[in-house]
Design an enzyme around this catalytic site. Structure first.
Site, PDB file in Angstrom:
ATOM      1  CE  LYS A 101     -17.088  42.249  -6.394  1.00 32.53           C
ATOM      2  NZ  LYS A 101     -17.290  42.089  -7.824  1.00 32.53           N
ATOM      3  CG  ASN A 146     -20.407  24.865   6.889  1.00 31.03           C
ATOM      4  OD1 ASN A 146     -21.395  24.172   6.681  1.00 31.03           O
ATOM      5  ND2 ASN A 146     -20.325  25.679   7.941  1.00 31.03           N
ATOM      6  CE  LYS A 186     -18.992  22.111  21.503  1.00 33.00           C
ATOM      7  NZ  LYS A 186     -19.141  23.299  20.694  1.00 33.00           N
ATOM      8  N   PRO A 215     -19.159  33.119  18.586  1.00 31.92           N
ATOM      9  CG  PRO A 215     -21.350  33.884  18.810  1.00 31.92           C
ATOM     10  CD  PRO A 215     -20.100  34.092  18.009  1.00 31.92           C
ATOM     11  CG  ASP A 216     -19.601  26.509  21.307  1.00 30.80           C
ATOM     12  OD1 ASP A 216     -20.798  26.130  21.259  1.00 30.80           O
ATOM     13  OD2 ASP A 216     -18.645  25.730  21.192  1.00 30.80           O
ATOM     14  CB  ILE A 217     -24.917  28.580  19.366  1.00 31.48           C
ATOM     15  CG1 ILE A 217     -24.554  29.727  18.420  1.00 31.48           C
ATOM     16  CG2 ILE A 217     -26.406  28.613  19.723  1.00 31.48           C
ATOM     17  CD1 ILE A 217     -25.062  29.560  17.005  1.00 31.48           C
ATOM     18  CE  LYS A 223     -16.357  18.372  18.899  1.00 33.25           C
ATOM     19  NZ  LYS A 223     -16.369  18.522  17.457  1.00 33.25           N
ATOM     20  CG  ASP A 238     -15.045  26.500  14.291  1.00 33.09           C
ATOM     21  OD1 ASP A 238     -15.978  26.336  15.099  1.00 33.09           O
ATOM     22  OD2 ASP A 238     -14.471  25.555  13.704  1.00 33.09           O
TER      23      ASP A 238
HETATM   24  O1  C5P Z   1     -16.961  22.570  18.777  1.00 29.60           O
HETATM   25  P1  C5P Z   1     -17.644  21.905  17.624  1.00 29.60           P
HETATM   26  O2  C5P Z   1     -17.955  22.866  16.509  1.00 29.60           O
HETATM   27  O3  C5P Z   1     -16.931  20.721  17.091  1.00 29.60           O
HETATM   28  O4  C5P Z   1     -19.010  21.360  18.256  1.00 29.60           O
HETATM   29  C1  C5P Z   1     -20.073  20.924  17.476  1.00 29.60           C
HETATM   30  C2  C5P Z   1     -21.366  21.139  18.223  1.00 29.60           C
HETATM   31  O5  C5P Z   1     -21.415  22.452  18.794  1.00 29.60           O
HETATM   32  C3  C5P Z   1     -22.558  21.062  17.321  1.00 29.60           C
HETATM   33  O6  C5P Z   1     -23.661  20.619  18.082  1.00 29.60           O
HETATM   34  C4  C5P Z   1     -22.737  22.503  16.866  1.00 29.60           C
HETATM   35  O7  C5P Z   1     -24.074  22.777  16.443  1.00 29.60           O
HETATM   36  C5  C5P Z   1     -22.381  23.257  18.120  1.00 29.60           C
HETATM   37  N1  C5P Z   1     -21.739  24.562  17.880  1.00 29.60           N
HETATM   38  C6  C5P Z   1     -22.411  25.720  18.181  1.00 29.60           C
HETATM   39  N2  C5P Z   1     -21.811  26.939  17.986  1.00 29.60           N
HETATM   40  C7  C5P Z   1     -20.544  27.017  17.503  1.00 29.60           C
HETATM   41  C8  C5P Z   1     -19.858  25.836  17.184  1.00 29.60           C
HETATM   42  C9  C5P Z   1     -20.472  24.632  17.370  1.00 29.60           C
HETATM   43  O8  C5P Z   1     -23.570  25.653  18.619  1.00 29.60           O
HETATM   44  N3  C5P Z   1     -19.986  28.190  17.317  1.00 29.60           N
END
Ligand code: C5P
Length: 408
Positions: free
Chosen positions: A292, A213, A350, A310-312, A346, A282
């Site tokens: 390739k 992105n 979180k 994974p959501d870090i 959000k 995402d």
């Molecule tokens: O869920 P969303 O992407 O909108 O949330 C944004 C926040 O979560 C930001 O702080 C982003 O750095 C963090 N994030 C993350 N890992 C992901 C998605 C978002 O740490 N996979």
């Protein structure tokens, strides 16, 4: 950015070929809003003329302690009393030795000795040949001058004017500027370890292509720099971006969300603050081809399947350190509308104490931004400003919340 607005800097030049860099340093300080008074030793005038330094600083240069322009004939007193800091760049091996001995037979060393030691910091940018730099006498003198209250800014490594290669070059003007600006920032995060994720991730589908992105990483890098300026140890986990590493920051480069998670988890083991600014993808391609993916001539495009990343932030916010109150997590939300509502939602989702909202299209790639801080107490706006200014404000906001924060 007027990072040195209102500051009066006495820039001292001693004899060394690095004097050519002092012209640029002077220019950068003036551009940053400082007034600069140049003082040179006789040796420094062999390397660069006072005319150049006068033109760049907009003030006559002082060289002699017998300068009749001062009504009381005491330039060493007058110049040092006015200064917010004295910066010696370049500072030669001989001059460090002179400072150690408290010599005062020429204006610059006399002025350093006469400075009010509690009020006027003395910053040194050493510059010398690598053998001189590693000589026991220099090491001894440098340790002593720091014990006497001076701040040594370190040296660069690489090719030297003498033809040798090694440590001892003067830092580049931009690096010195970062250190000088940092010196003036309040040390509100001293003793803390701050972890920042920044930039986009790159999710490969084959060795050539992938999805990513437009995140530039600028906000995250600005926060890493601001945290460092505030006295913290900083680990910056960066996706693929084209930005210089802030001074004194430990940078770990990663590509994918999975790599970013692993690096963040490792650094978070002893971090106290986590600021998640990264625009993590995402989803990633469900499969990765080692070769390739080629067109097969059929006219059909390959279909791509995705797996959720994974959501870090969520992972670390639910981790043991955060639950025990040892890791303060800050999230970012880039939205296109209804910022307050989305940001509040959000933050709840979180489970983090502080969420920072911004309008995506107004921030991506830009040097300016405005932020919305959402926490238990409500909503607060940090109005539009350069990202570095906002980063400093955010760091101050985080520092103010740390002592009173208890995990939910
Ligand atoms: O869920 P969303 O992407 O909108 O949330 C944004 C926040 O979560 C930001 O702080 C982003 O750095 C963090 N994030 C993350 N890992 C992901 C998605 C978002 O740490 N996979």
């Amino acid at each position: 950015m007027q990072d040195l607005a209102g500051k009066h800097i006495v820039l001292g030049l001693t004899g060394g070929v690095a004097c050519y860099k002092s012209a640029e340093l002077c220019r950068l300080m003036v551009k940053a809003g400082a007034t600069v008074q140049v003082v040179m030793t006789e040796s420094a005038t062999q390397f660069i003329t006072p005319v150049t330094m006068q033109a760049l600083s907009g003030r006559p240069v002082y060289i002699s302690q017998w300068d009749v322009r001062e009504p009381n004939n005491m330039p060493h007193i007058n110049l040092s009393r006015e200064a917010d800091a004295i910066v010696l760049a370049p500072c030669s091996a001989d001059f460090i030795a002179r400072l150690v001995q408290g010599r005062s037979d020429e204006l610059l060393s006399l002025m350093c000795l006469a400075r009010p030691i509690d009020r006027v910091p003395l910053l040194l940018a050493p510059a010398m040949n690598r053998e001189m730099w590693s000589h026991p006498a220099t090491l001894r003198n440098l340790a002593q001058v720091q014990a006497d209250g001076a701040i040594a800014l370190g040296v660069g490594t690489g090719a030297q004017a003498c033809g040798e290669t090694g440590d001892g070059r003067m830092l580049e003007p931009a690096e010195l500027m970062e250190d000088i600006v940092a010196h003036f920032q309040p040390k509100v995060l001293a003793g803390q370890h701050v972890l920042v994720t920044a930039g986009p991730t790159f999710e490969a589908m084959d060795p050539i292509r992938g999805i990513t992105n437009h995140s530039s990483g600028k906000m995250g890098f600005a926060i890493a720099r601001a945290a460092r300026e505030a006295g913290a140890r900083v680990t910056l986990v960066a996706g693929p971006v084209h930005l210089a590493t802030p001074r004194g920051v430990k940078r770990i480069d990663v590509q994918s969300a999975q790599q970013m998670l692993a690096a963040a988890q490792s650094a978070a083991q002893d971090a106290n603050v986590f600021v998640a600014t990264a625009a993590v993808a995402d989803w990633r391609p469900a499969t990765h081809s080692n070769q390739k993916i080629k067109k097969d001539g059929s006219g059909r495009a390959p279909s791509l399947a995705f797996t959720e990343n994974p959501d870090i932030l969520l992972t670390l916010a639910q981790g043991e350190r955060a639950r025990r109150g040892q890791l303060y997590c800050v999230g970012f939300a880039a939205e296109s509308e209804n910022l307050v509502e989305h940001a509040k939602a959000k933050r709840e989702r979180k489970g983090i104490p502080l969420l920072v909202g911004n309008i995506g299209p107004l921030t991506f790639g830009q040097d300016h931004n405005s932020l919305l801080l959402v926490d238990d107490a409500g909503v607060r706006e940090l109005p539009r400003a350069p990202k570095q200014v906002l980063a400093r404000e955010l760091v101050a906001e985080i520092a103010a919340r740390l002592p009173v924060w208890k995990p939910a």
